[in-house]
Design an enzyme around this catalytic site. Sequence first.
Site, mmCIF file in Angstrom:
data_model
loop_
_atom_site.group_PDB
_atom_site.id
_atom_site.type_symbol
_atom_site.label_atom_id
_atom_site.label_comp_id
_atom_site.label_asym_id
_atom_site.label_seq_id
_atom_site.Cartn_x
_atom_site.Cartn_y
_atom_site.Cartn_z
ATOM 1 N N ALA A 27 1.022 -1.021 -0.162
ATOM 2 C CA ALA A 27 0.608 -0.065 -0.476
ATOM 3 C C ALA A 27 0.789 0.928 0.076
ATOM 4 C CB ALA A 27 -1.223 -0.072 0.851
ATOM 5 N N ASP A 30 4.803 2.661 -4.928
ATOM 6 C CA ASP A 30 4.423 3.850 -6.280
ATOM 7 C C ASP A 30 3.077 3.037 -7.093
ATOM 8 O OD1 ASP A 30 5.322 5.785 -8.140
ATOM 9 O OD2 ASP A 30 5.595 3.991 -9.365
ATOM 10 N N LYS A 164 0.853 -8.727 -13.237
ATOM 11 C CA LYS A 164 1.729 -9.229 -14.113
ATOM 12 C C LYS A 164 3.602 -8.509 -13.554
ATOM 13 C CE LYS A 164 2.933 -6.508 -17.265
ATOM 14 N NZ LYS A 164 4.068 -5.229 -17.459
ATOM 15 N N HIS A 194 -3.244 -3.958 -17.234
ATOM 16 C CA HIS A 194 -4.670 -2.767 -17.611
ATOM 17 C C HIS A 194 -4.655 -2.263 -18.776
ATOM 18 C CE1 HIS A 194 -0.028 -1.291 -18.400
ATOM 19 N NE2 HIS A 194 -0.925 -0.069 -18.427
ATOM 20 N N ASP A 251 8.334 -7.638 -20.808
ATOM 21 C CA ASP A 251 6.881 -6.852 -20.182
ATOM 22 C C ASP A 251 5.958 -7.003 -21.231
ATOM 23 O OD1 ASP A 251 6.490 -4.521 -18.570
ATOM 24 O OD2 ASP A 251 7.124 -2.993 -19.936
ATOM 25 N N HIS A 256 -0.037 -7.708 -23.168
ATOM 26 C CA HIS A 256 -0.524 -6.892 -23.438
ATOM 27 C C HIS A 256 -1.100 -7.260 -24.962
ATOM 28 C CE1 HIS A 256 0.762 -4.706 -20.214
ATOM 29 N NE2 HIS A 256 1.179 -4.121 -19.721
ATOM 30 N N LYS A 346 10.505 1.557 -26.570
ATOM 31 C CA LYS A 346 11.089 2.857 -25.904
ATOM 32 C C LYS A 346 11.616 4.028 -26.599
ATOM 33 C CE LYS A 346 10.170 0.969 -21.018
ATOM 34 N NZ LYS A 346 9.078 1.753 -20.947
#
Length: 498
Positions: A27, A30, A164, A194, A251, A256, A346
């Site tokens: 909690a 980040d 993940k 997400h 990743d 995704h 990226k």
Amino acid sequence: MLESNYWRGNFCIEVSPAPGTLVIFGASGDLAKRKLYPALFHLFRRGLMHEESRIVGCARTAYSDEAFREHIRPELSGGSESQVNDFLKRVYYHAGDYFAPEFYGSLGRRLDELERGCELPANRTIYLAMPAKLYPPILENLSNAGLLTEPEDGSSWRHVVLEKPFGRDFDSAEALDLQLHRYLKEDQIYRIDHYLGKDTVQNILMLRFANLIFEPVWNAHYIDHVQLTVAETLGVEHRAGYYEQAGLLRDMFQNHMLEMLAMAAMEMPASFSPDAVRDEKVKLIRSIRPFDLARLGESVVRGQYAGYRSEPGVAPDSTIETFVAARFMIDNWRWKGVPFYLRSGKKLAARKSEIAIVFKHVPHSIFTPIRAADMQPDTLVLKVQPDEGMELTIQAKQPGPKLCMGGLSLNFRYSELPGGESFEAYERLLLDAMLGDQTLFIRSDVIAESWKLFTPVLENWGEQCPLAVYESGTDGPEESFRLLFRDGREWRPLVPEL
């Protein structure tokens, strides 16, 4: 912009969860501070949190309830001060050592105390916002303390949400899955991605299966190829430690990218139930042709942006990839011969996530001297971010007296449509987890099939796919363009030409 007066249709229903307690491990981290608590606050503002529901944060850092509330207060935007105060009254904090059994005993007593007096049995959703290596010891302790046991009368449930990555390869994912199922049933496990919470990704299903005009052309007879792009302008930033262990293929592609491909290409489910939707996803993933390992370099490109090795926390000789492009083939009737080109990276020229459905050229042009092959193909673009929406580009006459043909775009943005503000991804997924709806969460067999596809690539691409260096602010390494040039195609530019 095209706008429909029927947008506020009769299939626009949000259901508020029953009373429940959301327990967030990690909690003070980040993810919880930047994403989870703001998302929960927005649900509260929308009236989508039961008045008897509570949020309990768990972490090792010592906070009182009040100190923790002040810790997350700056992240709660978009509401009035009174709304923020009312929300924070529902937030509690419980500090302790994740490896200490007594911590879980005291947590159980705290939850029982907070839920005492509720009119209805309280459901519990446990969110593990932390590295996967901590899942087994935490779940073991939760199980030993009885905190994962559901009442025999079915009056309430216990769900666990997991972030993940779900393993590093097929063997580690299988081992993690076995550990999870020692303590949980599959219908208690909510593996979160997400990207699946974004409106445009969810709308793929409605676009395809609620509109008759798309189904007749959604196949190899009419579609030339599909491009799926997830591009970022940022580098690894503060995630170098994670990235040096993962790399971009793990990743982005294994979760995704493959999930979005499956939603765009799968067959129509028998119903809109969670298992029916996920059954079709796993069927689609199983039909993806395995990569030819002897010719892997012809189907996969990996790259690294210039300067990556100088980032803090990155090894000076790192071979970790920050860019991947790949060609996928799906061996079924609908997609026979249609390539799916996926790329993600990226430090690219633009922040953009989209799925572009590129249709075939007309078989013959009557507009002399324009050849059919010279006409731009019709293209349907599903924009996932930053401007969620859709764009359909067709050929039409340009304004003016001359017979000039060019592309005409029909588009809309979710942000410009009536019906109120849209849900952020974590809002949607947190609400579904509290409602017990697994449609947008990943099932174990999907993870297993995706790792079967990518593990051989990870094990063999070192020699077959040499690391290509690309400059920041570009569309990626030159080798990724050759991947399409060999097929007589080209990538959609990340930044449209003026």
